[in-house]
Design a protein around this motif. Structure first.
Motif, short mmCIF file in Angstrom:
data_model
loop_
_atom_site.label_atom_id
_atom_site.label_comp_id
_atom_site.label_asym_id
_atom_site.label_seq_id
_atom_site.Cartn_x
_atom_site.Cartn_y
_atom_site.Cartn_z
N THR A 42 0.83 -1.22 0.00
CA THR A 42 0.00 0.00 0.00
C THR A 42 0.86 1.26 0.00
O THR A 42 0.51 2.26 -0.63
CB THR A 42 -0.96 0.01 1.20
OG1 THR A 42 -0.21 -0.05 2.42
CG2 THR A 42 -1.90 -1.18 1.14
N ASP A 43 1.98 1.23 0.70
CA ASP A 43 2.86 2.40 0.72
C ASP A 43 3.45 2.67 -0.66
O ASP A 43 3.55 3.83 -1.09
CB ASP A 43 4.00 2.20 1.72
CG ASP A 43 3.53 2.34 3.17
OD1 ASP A 43 2.40 2.81 3.37
OD2 ASP A 43 4.29 1.95 4.07
N ARG A 44 3.84 1.61 -1.37
CA ARG A 44 4.41 1.82 -2.70
C ARG A 44 3.35 2.35 -3.67
O ARG A 44 3.65 3.18 -4.54
CB ARG A 44 5.03 0.52 -3.21
CG ARG A 44 6.38 0.22 -2.57
CD ARG A 44 7.07 -0.95 -3.25
NE ARG A 44 6.50 -2.22 -2.89
CZ ARG A 44 6.82 -2.90 -1.79
NH1 ARG A 44 7.70 -2.40 -0.93
NH2 ARG A 44 6.28 -4.08 -1.54
N ALA A 45 2.11 1.89 -3.51
CA ALA A 45 1.04 2.41 -4.35
C ALA A 45 0.83 3.90 -4.08
O ALA A 45 0.67 4.70 -5.02
CB ALA A 45 -0.26 1.64 -4.08
N ALA A 46 0.84 4.28 -2.81
CA ALA A 46 0.67 5.69 -2.46
C ALA A 46 1.84 6.53 -2.96
O ALA A 46 1.65 7.66 -3.43
CB ALA A 46 0.52 5.84 -0.95
N ASP A 47 3.06 5.99 -2.87
CA ASP A 47 4.24 6.74 -3.34
C ASP A 47 4.15 7.00 -4.85
O ASP A 47 4.49 8.09 -5.32
CB ASP A 47 5.51 5.95 -3.03
CG ASP A 47 5.83 5.93 -1.53
OD1 ASP A 47 5.28 6.78 -0.81
OD2 ASP A 47 6.61 5.06 -1.11
N PRO A 79 -2.30 6.76 -12.97
CA PRO A 79 -3.72 6.43 -12.90
C PRO A 79 -4.18 6.11 -11.48
O PRO A 79 -3.58 5.28 -10.79
CB PRO A 79 -3.84 5.19 -13.81
CG PRO A 79 -2.64 5.25 -14.70
CD PRO A 79 -1.56 5.87 -13.88
N ILE A 80 -5.25 6.77 -11.08
CA ILE A 80 -5.82 6.52 -9.76
C ILE A 80 -6.27 5.07 -9.63
O ILE A 80 -6.10 4.43 -8.58
CB ILE A 80 -6.98 7.48 -9.49
CG1 ILE A 80 -6.45 8.91 -9.33
CG2 ILE A 80 -7.78 7.07 -8.26
CD1 ILE A 80 -7.52 9.96 -9.22
N SER A 81 -6.84 4.55 -10.72
CA SER A 81 -7.32 3.16 -10.69
C SER A 81 -6.18 2.18 -10.42
O SER A 81 -6.37 1.18 -9.71
CB SER A 81 -8.02 2.81 -12.00
OG SER A 81 -7.14 3.00 -13.10
N ASP A 82 -4.99 2.45 -10.96
CA ASP A 82 -3.86 1.55 -10.73
C ASP A 82 -3.43 1.59 -9.26
O ASP A 82 -3.15 0.55 -8.65
CB ASP A 82 -2.67 1.94 -11.62
CG ASP A 82 -2.88 1.53 -13.07
OD1 ASP A 82 -3.98 1.04 -13.39
OD2 ASP A 82 -1.95 1.71 -13.88
N ALA A 83 -3.37 2.81 -8.69
CA ALA A 83 -3.00 2.95 -7.29
C ALA A 83 -4.03 2.27 -6.39
O ALA A 83 -3.68 1.58 -5.41
CB ALA A 83 -2.86 4.42 -6.92
#
Length: 830
Positions: A627-632, A641-645
């Motif tokens: 989750t941290d890497r997605a937020a970074d 893309p927001i959908s990818d995060a």
């Protein structure tokens, strides 16, 4: 260029001058390259293995190490700040066997000496009577606890830490002692775990001591420290909580040793002993007695009855149990006085008096300002060469590194007894990877210190063949290089064996010791943490699903009834943030300060799980790495893309389900699942309530599809109803169909099962009665349709669920009244 050639080539001479602001003519010892320009023996053994390791490869390994640290949840937090990722330089500090043999003898002697000194200061006090140790330096130190003088329990030092620096002559010197609650061993173990994974070939080819046997020795030492007569001793690790700077270090150690991680409120004193606080306390009598406490709470905060009255971190009455000898504290209450830098100035004399030996491990030149001659020396140095001396208060306090020399002199002259000074050691240097530096400057040099650890092994002392190396700043006044939110840059420490078949840590075999039964004992606080972990994980998942679905529906379209409906749900759950849908979605995923956001739920989930880390699999923390890497990625690039995060974040959260499915089916698992099901019931009611107007409108078919997708029920709906967009059937599926695991009815049914399994449930407690009433109302519903009756049903269901959550907390997680400060700060104003 390879690592070693590049590094060696960067040295114009094997011993480099100090930072430009350092003392004239001072020099540094290099940990890799010797005075003759050749590799030192320890690195010579590694040369063939690292010959192909380039700076680019090193940067890649550093990135892999950072990812592994994130997956393990390794973090550090300066006081008052949020935890930040732990930092590990990929190049280890390497010591050869001959060098370690000399250091090992000095560390063992020092641990024995400190134990003897502690016993004397709280016992016969011969050193004070003979004036070997100045009484003003001891009695004026906050770490000297008068209530412990003459206690029946000698409380030997089980684990000691020693901060070392190597001078320009190549000799290690003691900079300070860490004996009150030594921190860093967990970080050292984590560093080794990571380097062994990113450098597996190198690690296998070296003769470096494995670190696991030292943990076994520490575990044995703690068990053997139990009071006489303790049968199968119970050992716990006492932590100040998840807000502590070194919370990860404490949790790692508890997890690795297999001992419960507890806080002050998890323990209670009764009948002259310390017990685990049982569920339902004080109505329920405790049954699990605690014999040994590995303490990470500072001594003066450990008992509000006899020490600091305002403390809510300790155990009321603990000092009296110690005096009776019914519990052993490691390290003993009062050990903090040994961290007094004033004692360093007389340590050679102390060693001669107590052990009849010369001090093997020299101390950096130190002066106590309470002595007239030593004070004059310090004042003269501050006047003539202020950069050569470090001034500290003897019992801690504000950092004086940036104070101007004139101010330091004035403080010393005003309160000389409270200050000590130490001559700055020109610390040895080692290669360090410079993040973000140009290619030709990627490998640099930096000074390093070493924190070594020693465990009491029976009557002997066993130093840890390893340790925690920290990169220090070369500046004249700074103590350590902490460029990223106060997190130090650290190194793994490899101590090489003389022969490949030498036993790791010098331990031929592991001594097996009898322990208390292994069944986990959950305090009310731990059950509460797990319950809220379940709630926050479900809340975060549901919010991320809404964002993911709404973003997919709105992508490339000016208008979307489904996205609008889910936007109403987000506003209902997390408030509104303007008209920009994309910005709002980013905020829900990133803004931990936004109440009701997915980011806030994730932050609270992390905190809740950190409080029970000793009960969880290491795989749990990979959730937050994902989750941290997605937020970074989303934070670093506005076009990402927001959908990818959101999808990456959802993947991490879903993996938590898999991890928790492997938990023992005990009270903790039932508390976590009960929290998850309660929150699922609340969230499906909130989602339905917020989208009812859209479901009843003309464009309800797309809105219906969006709501079902966000509730993970779209596939079930299509299989059951053939895809017809009728709100009545969809509402029935979401609310009253017990066969749909995402429905309100199914969540309430599962909640009843897990709640009934908790230890204080009897079948007639208030939470169980409330749940039975709610289940009855849900089961009596007829097929549903948007309208006033349904709105009233949802309002009532939400009120019942919130009331149920409060009742669960009262019965299962509260243990008597909240602790109140006994200090002056708690006085009620007139």
């Amino acid at each position: 260029m390879t690592l070693l050639r590049d590094y060696a080539a960067s040295l114009s001479q094997p011993t480099l001058p100090l930072h430009p602001t350092g003392g004239a003519g001072a020099a540094r010892f290099d940990e890799v390259v010797g005075a003759d320009g050749r590799l030192r023996p320890a690195w010579r053994d590694l040369a063939s293995v690292v010959s192909d390791l380039t700076p680019d490869e090193l940067a890649r390994l550093s990135a892999e190490g950072a990812e592994l640290l994130a997956d393990d949840g390794a973090s550090y937090a300066q006081q008052g700040t949020r935890p930040r990722p732990w930092r590990l330089d990929p190049v280890p500090l390497v010591l050869d066997a001959a060098e370690w043999d000399r250091l090992e003898v000095g560390l063992a002697q020092r641990a024995e000496l400190l134990g003897a000194l502690l016993a004397d200061l709280y016992g016969p006090q011969r050193l004070l009577a003979s004036r070997v140790v100045p009484s003003a330096a001891v009695f004026g130190h906050a770490g000297f606890l008068r209530p412990l003088v003459g206690a029946s329990d000698p409380a030997p030092l089980v684990l000691t830490g020693t901060d070392l620096g190597r001078g320009a002559d190549g000799e290690w010197r003691v900079l300070s002692d860490r004996v009150q609650a030594p921190s860093g061993l967990g970080y050292a173990m984590e560093n080794r775990r990571v380097t062994a994974r990113v450098l597996p070939g190198l690690h296998r080819e070296t003769r470096a001591h494995r670190v696991e046997p030292f943990l076994s020795a520490l575990r044995t030492a703690l068990v053997q420290a139990a009071p006489a007569g303790a049968d199968g001793p119970r050992v716990v690790v006492l932590s100040p909580g998840t807000r502590s700077e070194t919370a990860f270090d404490q949790a790692f150690l508890a997890h690795a040793l297999g001992f419960p991680l507890v806080r002050g409120g998890d323990l209670v004193v009764r009948d002259g002993h310390v017990w685990m606080t049982p569920s339902g306390w004080p109505r329920t009598a405790p049954v699990d007695r605690v014999d040994v406490i590995l303490r990470r709470v500072d001594a003066d905060w450990s008992d509000p009855l006899e020490l600091r009255g305002e403390s809510q971190l300790g155990v009321t009455g603990l000092v009296e149990v110690v005096r009776r000898g019914n519990v052993r504290i490691a390290n003993g209450l009062g050990a903090g006085v040994l961290e007094n830098p004033a004692l360093l100035s007389v340590m050679p004399a102390i060693c001669e008096a107590l052990l009849g030996e010369e001090l093997r491990l020299p101390v950096a030149e130190t002066w106590w300002c309470g002595d007239d001659a030593q004070r004059r020396t310090v004042l003269d140095l501050l006047r003539a060469s202020p950069d050569e001396v470090i001034v500290r208060r003897i019992d801690g306090g504000p950092d004086l590194a940036s104070a101007p020399p004139d101010q330091l002199r004035a403080r010393i002259e005003r309160e000389p007894l409270r200050y000590a000074a130490q001559r700055r050691v020109p610390l040895s240097q080692a290669p360090v990877l410079r993040e973000g530096a140009p290619d030709d400057e990627r490998i640099g040099t930096a000074p390093v210190t070493l924190r070594a650890f020693t465990v009491r092994d029976g009557a002997a002392q066993r130093p840890f063949a390893g340790g925690l190396a920290m990169v220090a700043d070369a500046g004249p006044r700074a103590r350590a290089l902490r460029p990223a939110g106060g997190v130090p840059i650290t190194k793994d420490v490899w101590v090489l064996k003389a022969q490949a078949d030498d036993p790791d840590q010098g331990i031929d075999r592991v001594v097996r010791t009898a322990l208390a039964r292994a069944t986990p004992v959950f305090s009310p606080r731990a059950l509460d943490d797990l319950f809220w972990a379940g709630r926050y994980s479900e809340r975060a998942e549901d919010l991320v699903r809404i964002v993911l679905t709404a973003d997919a529906l709105a992508r490339g379209r000016r208008r979307s009834d489904g996205a609008d409906a889910l936007g109403s749900a987000l506003a209902h759950l997390a408030g509104t943030r303007g008209e920009d849908r994309e910005a709002d979605h980013r905020s829900v995923l990133l803004d931990a300060d936004r109440q009701g956001s997915a980011a806030e739920a994730l932050a609270r989930l992390r905190d809740a799980l950190a409080g029970v880390r000793d009960q969880l699999s290491d795989d749990t923390w990979r959730v937050f790495g994902t989750t941290d890497r997605a937020a970074d990625l989303l934070r670093a690039d506005e076009s990402y893309p927001i959908s990818d995060a959101a999808a990456r974040t959802l993947t991490g959260l879903l993996s938590l389900h898999g991890v928790t499915r492997s938990m023992m089916r005990d009270d903790g698992w039932n508390a976590l699942e009960a929290g998850r099901q309660l929150e699922r019931a609340i969230q499906v009611c909130l989602l339905t309530q917020a989208t009812l107007p859209a479901l009843a409108g003309a464009g309800s078919e797309e809105a219906l599809e969006g709501v079902l997708t966000a509730a993970e029920s779209a596939v079930t709906y299509r299989r059951r109803y053939g895809g017809s967009g009728r709100s009545a059937e969809a509402l029935e599926l979401l609310l009253i169909d017990a066969d749909n695991p995402r429905s309100l009815a199914a969540a309430v049914g599962a909640l009843a099962e897990h709640l009934g399994a908790l230890p204080l449930s009897t079948g007639s407690t208030r939470p169980e009665r409330l749940l039975e009433d709610l289940a009855s109302r849900i089961g009596g519903r007829t097929p549903l349709a948007p309208g006033t009756a349904l709105e009233e049903f949802l309002r009532a269901a939400l009120a019942d669920l919130r009331q149920l959550g409060e009742a669960i907390a009262v019965v299962h997680f509260e243990s008597g009244p909240l602790p109140r400060s006994m200090g002056a700060a708690a006085e009620v104003p007139a």
